[in-house]
Design a protein around this motif. Sequence first.
Motif, PDB file in Angstrom:
ATOM      1  N   GLN A  86     -55.553  -8.653 -84.016  1.00 40.10           N
ATOM      2  CA  GLN A  86     -54.707  -9.337 -82.936  1.00 40.10           C
ATOM      3  C   GLN A  86     -54.241 -10.799 -83.436  1.00 40.10           C
ATOM      4  O   GLN A  86     -53.294 -11.342 -83.136  1.00 40.10           O
ATOM      5  N   GLY A  87     -54.987 -11.347 -84.403  1.00 45.07           N
ATOM      6  CA  GLY A  87     -54.878 -12.696 -84.733  1.00 45.07           C
ATOM      7  C   GLY A  87     -53.524 -12.680 -85.402  1.00 45.07           C
ATOM      8  O   GLY A  87     -52.839 -13.705 -85.232  1.00 45.07           O
ATOM      9  N   HIS A  88     -53.291 -11.767 -86.394  1.00 50.12           N
ATOM     10  CA  HIS A  88     -52.139 -11.787 -87.076  1.00 50.12           C
ATOM     11  C   HIS A  88     -50.880 -11.556 -86.168  1.00 50.12           C
ATOM     12  O   HIS A  88     -49.673 -12.114 -86.360  1.00 50.12           O
ATOM     13  N   LYS A  89     -50.851 -10.551 -85.346  1.00 50.29           N
ATOM     14  CA  LYS A  89     -49.927 -10.403 -84.314  1.00 50.29           C
ATOM     15  C   LYS A  89     -49.583 -11.516 -83.468  1.00 50.29           C
ATOM     16  O   LYS A  89     -48.348 -11.984 -83.198  1.00 50.29           O
ATOM     17  N   SER A  90     -50.555 -12.387 -82.940  1.00 46.15           N
ATOM     18  CA  SER A  90     -50.515 -13.669 -82.257  1.00 46.15           C
ATOM     19  C   SER A  90     -49.592 -14.452 -83.086  1.00 46.15           C
ATOM     20  O   SER A  90     -48.728 -15.172 -82.519  1.00 46.15           O
ATOM     21  N   ARG A  91     -49.854 -14.719 -84.320  1.00 45.24           N
ATOM     22  CA  ARG A  91     -49.341 -15.529 -85.332  1.00 45.24           C
ATOM     23  C   ARG A  91     -47.781 -15.288 -85.307  1.00 45.24           C
ATOM     24  O   ARG A  91     -46.878 -16.069 -85.107  1.00 45.24           O
ATOM     25  N   LEU A  92     -47.348 -14.025 -85.227  1.00 44.91           N
ATOM     26  CA  LEU A  92     -46.113 -13.603 -85.430  1.00 44.91           C
ATOM     27  C   LEU A  92     -45.117 -13.960 -84.160  1.00 44.91           C
ATOM     28  O   LEU A  92     -44.263 -14.442 -84.057  1.00 44.91           O
ATOM     29  N   LEU A  93     -45.999 -13.607 -82.900  1.00 43.76           N
ATOM     30  CA  LEU A  93     -45.313 -14.098 -81.717  1.00 43.76           C
ATOM     31  C   LEU A  93     -45.181 -15.655 -81.363  1.00 43.76           C
ATOM     32  O   LEU A  93     -44.108 -15.964 -80.930  1.00 43.76           O
ATOM     33  N   LYS A  94     -45.976 -16.357 -82.052  1.00 44.84           N
ATOM     34  CA  LYS A  94     -45.814 -17.906 -81.693  1.00 44.84           C
ATOM     35  C   LYS A  94     -44.933 -18.274 -82.790  1.00 44.84           C
ATOM     36  O   LYS A  94     -44.126 -19.179 -82.314  1.00 44.84           O
ATOM     37  N   SER A  95     -44.709 -17.878 -84.118  1.00 46.98           N
ATOM     38  CA  SER A  95     -43.871 -18.281 -84.860  1.00 46.98           C
ATOM     39  C   SER A  95     -43.125 -17.020 -85.544  1.00 46.98           C
ATOM     40  O   SER A  95     -43.297 -16.811 -86.638  1.00 46.98           O
ATOM     41  N   PRO A  96     -42.184 -16.441 -85.051  1.00 42.34           N
ATOM     42  CA  PRO A  96     -41.380 -15.380 -85.474  1.00 42.34           C
ATOM     43  C   PRO A  96     -40.584 -15.612 -86.603  1.00 42.34           C
ATOM     44  O   PRO A  96     -39.867 -16.680 -86.497  1.00 42.34           O
ATOM     45  N   GLY A  97     -40.253 -14.678 -87.500  1.00 44.43           N
ATOM     46  CA  GLY A  97     -39.430 -14.771 -88.650  1.00 44.43           C
ATOM     47  C   GLY A  97     -39.644 -14.077 -89.674  1.00 44.43           C
ATOM     48  O   GLY A  97     -40.598 -13.021 -89.669  1.00 44.43           O
ATOM     49  N   GLY A  98     -38.443 -13.766 -90.535  1.00 46.75           N
ATOM     50  CA  GLY A  98     -38.805 -12.953 -91.621  1.00 46.75           C
ATOM     51  C   GLY A  98     -38.774 -11.433 -91.440  1.00 46.75           C
ATOM     52  O   GLY A  98     -37.730 -11.011 -90.688  1.00 46.75           O
ATOM     53  N   ILE A  99     -39.477 -10.706 -92.125  1.00 47.22           N
ATOM     54  CA  ILE A  99     -39.387  -9.184 -91.879  1.00 47.22           C
ATOM     55  C   ILE A  99     -40.724  -8.818 -91.401  1.00 47.22           C
ATOM     56  O   ILE A  99     -41.840  -9.231 -91.580  1.00 47.22           O
ATOM     57  N   LEU A 100     -40.494  -7.736 -90.305  1.00 45.50           N
ATOM     58  CA  LEU A 100     -41.452  -7.231 -89.593  1.00 45.50           C
ATOM     59  C   LEU A 100     -41.534  -5.592 -90.098  1.00 45.50           C
ATOM     60  O   LEU A 100     -40.533  -4.919 -89.996  1.00 45.50           O
TER      61      LEU A 100
END
Length: 736
Positions: free
Chosen positions: A100-114
């Motif tokens: 969940q930590g990795h997912k939260s970081r993406l939600l807070k600072s989206p960018g690049g490739i998912l």
Amino acid sequence: MQRWIWAQGWKELRDIQEAAISPVREGMRDVILSASTASGKTEAAFLPICSRLAEGADGSVRAIYVGPLKALINDQFQRLEGLCEGLGIPVHRWHGDVSQGHKSRLLKSPGGILLITPESLEALFVRQGPALKGLLSGLEHVVIDELHAFIGTERGCQLQSLLHRLELLLRRKVARVGLSATLGNMALAADFLRPGAGRDVLLLASPAGGGELRLQLRGYRTQEPDAQRLSAAAEAEGALLAEDERTEDVHAIAAHLFQALRGTHNLVFANSRQNVECYADLLRQMCEQSQLPNEFFPHHGNLSKELREEAEAALKARQRPVSLVCTTTLEMGIDVGSVQSVAQVGVAPSVASLRQRLGRSGRKGGPATLRIYHQEPELTDKSPLPDQLRVRLVQSVAMVELLLAGWCEPPSATAFHFSTLVQQVLSLIAQHGGVKAAEVYSALCQQGPFARVSPEDFVRFLRGLGRAELLDQSNDGTLLLGRVGERIVNHYSFYAAFASPEEFRLVTVGRTLGSMPIDQPLFVGMFLIFGGTRWKVLSVHSEEKVVELEPAPMGRVPRFDSGAVGSVHDQIRERMRLLYVSEQVPRYLDARAQDLLKEGRDTFHRWRLAERGVVSSGGSVYLFPWMGDAVLHTLELQFHALGMPAEVQGPVILVPGTQAGVEEALRGFVAAGPARAEALTAEVENLAIEKHDAFVEASLLARDYAARHLDVQGAWQAAQRLTQSGGGNTASLLPE
């Protein structure tokens, strides 16, 4: 990007990589990249995508990669991290095993490739709701890997719906890039990638491939276990061990695998999970008997992620000889490096599957090597006609011949996918909190992937969901989740379009080995073979669904599933017929396989099946339409509707009764014209096959079943040919 290519030591780009640069980098149109396994399709898509992304700013996810397997996503994540490392492009993965930590970081600072699975993308729609638009506001590309794995499936329909909803959310088109090594019909694949506008999809297929192929099909006759060996085993152990019940041909196949593969790196596709465990156990025993470290490890979906990853890593590391005995889990593009050879035990599920499997071999410029092991029963005076014809062997040969000719099955696009429509309606309501029926129809059907559903059928569909309490409707007409619908959406299993059976978790000393179906008979003291190792059951915790194991000297392979069984295409049956009438013997057959083919041809000629398609013996009639399973199943149901209990046996339809009666029924089928497909489904015991079929109105379910599994036009034409071919004298079923 040029610096990265230079750092890799590449002297040139492959043809598919060169062809993809301009159209993918421009991002103005949809593209399908079709090339053989290990031809660099991932780089063909992401070299131009990353070149484009390197020129812009973040603040949103700009490219999405959709993969069918979590393991494949993990593998591609490592590749793309290396590719993007010097470009400042972040790479994220999102699936059930990501913290969940990795997912939260993406939600807070989206960018690049998912990198994401369809199920996790579904979860984003439901859980993020309005925030999803900001997360994906700058999205430019969606890459779909292993495109063929989605076409014609519930999961594929779910993905089509999600991509369409994504574009509705963003109010613009997003360029789609499909990757596959196995597409039987590029035009149909294009229609899947962009429903309703497949003609606008750019199709790029690599002509590369066709290197040296080393091929052998080995034949075996199934025999009962050796009595002497059984007696010796019983005396030594005091009881008959499960592994000693295996027939001699199974031991012979394992012995040849051991001899041919030992000391090298290989993949053995054994179709079913039972076979995987059986052969992994036998091969491990042979290593022990030869005083060698074990080289053979199982790999299937019931094994824990840790055990599968350990096996993959061992094969990829190349520090010691490793061969994996597997199911379809290693058919996809998970990088395990180049293997010396691929083995196939039994009939492959399809030509497309066989092509995927073969593509795992011969990646480093060496020859691709394929060994096929095929078992046929010994004939007796009671052997049925299909056994005498050696239909399974002939099917294997037909599939190899079509593989060598470059053919594979085209994707199917006939189903209505009502089960997935249930899921998508609930998901859309959960995403927005409530929607109008007209908006749902417009989003999912009128413009979306469920275009075959008419407005009238959609009204009946919604009323059925209302009766089942999946939906409620407010006074202003807004659709809301009903009592049952809320329970379904809030359950963790909602995001998958397919059903997952309940299973027991198998553990030893605190370590999870994997799982097995909950309907297995489990009791303390029983012995199992699992993960290629033998275990004794110490305890069974029914409420927690946990089974504790300890190592044991004996074991029995548990039941999992029936194995990989595909629907046989018309082309395969037609090639089988041509093989029977031909006198040519493929040079890749060993001596026993040649003998088995001769037995089948002798039976074919003895019954004069080249001239007639209806023969009778022993109170039953055999029909030979030489068509695919959809045609045979349709004829089977037509006979059932007349009270004649027909049964499909491979390429043959067995109908109890007289030849005159069966021929009269066939003439009736012809005179009546093509049958009404939905009316025939009345003969089907269970139409509810997919995950949410139980909530679908009965008449709609019948229509979906008919679209998937029946071919009334083909059955009518087959009945015409059967009546024209005539019958003849009856004959004995005794083998020559």
